[in-house]
Enzyme design. Sequence first.
Site, PDB file in Angstrom:
ATOM      1  N   ASP A  46      -3.499  -1.300 -10.743  1.00 46.51           N
ATOM      2  CA  ASP A  46      -4.733  -0.785 -10.156  1.00 46.51           C
ATOM      3  C   ASP A  46      -5.921  -1.454 -10.836  1.00 46.51           C
ATOM      4  OD1 ASP A  46      -3.069   0.822  -8.712  1.00 46.51           O
ATOM      5  OD2 ASP A  46      -3.816   2.729  -9.486  1.00 46.51           O
ATOM      6  N   ASP A  99      -2.209   8.614   2.594  1.00 47.86           N
ATOM      7  CA  ASP A  99      -2.479   9.354   1.373  1.00 47.86           C
ATOM      8  C   ASP A  99      -2.738  10.805   1.733  1.00 47.86           C
ATOM      9  OD1 ASP A  99      -2.351   6.883   0.043  1.00 47.86           O
ATOM     10  OD2 ASP A  99      -4.464   6.510   0.475  1.00 47.86           O
TER      11      ASP A  99
END
Length: 245
Positions: A8, A129
């Site tokens: 990330d 998500d």
Amino acid sequence: MLLIPAIDLREGKCVRLVEGRLDKETVYSDDPSAMAALWQDQGARMLHVVDLDGAFAGAPKNLDVLKEILSAVDIPVQVGGGIRSMETIESLLGMGVARVILGTVAIVDPELVSEACGRYGEAVLVGIDGRNGQVAIEGWGLTVEKGTVELALDMKNLGVKRVVFTDIRRDGKLQGPNLEATGQLAKETGLKVVASGGVSTLNDLRAIRAMESLGVDAVIMGKALYSGAIDLREALAVAEGKEVG
């Protein structure tokens, strides 16, 4: 089952967030490309890169770092975060990214998803998500009135073959994945599912691997690897069914 370490990116660094919150950030490396090379050296067969700045801004913000990662490894790299135009998709695939993951545009511009699938096929994934069963977009900052399974079925109708499913409430917390929701998504849609969020033990990996017959054929791991809770080589042996004993 394919195990994919996550990288990330935020402000050029390799970080992990908790539940996607910027105020709960841990920086694990100032050199994401070195981290990518490490995961490859330890046996990873694919990497999952998320441009967190891009997810919040609506356009990629860490392209230079991404190029360094692509130069540092020779395994496939899938990328998500701020991919909201055909030009961005073309640019990423053109620079050597193997798969792009579309998120927010699945809600705000489904026609783009359809066009991308028509042009690039299985190089296009959609990230779904979920927060309490509802879909979250724009860097997880906004929850919309659409269920995760409903969105997955919509995407299937547009040509999507594979989705990345993340339970936001589990992400970065090492509390275990949402196995029920992950399995339900695969079962009710017939899509290939990449499980993400909360994997913290080898038993979590075994449980996800047990859902391979449903279509859950890959898992993304982040914090458990960075914190040292799980050794990547051991995790790969479990995921690939090569455990000894």
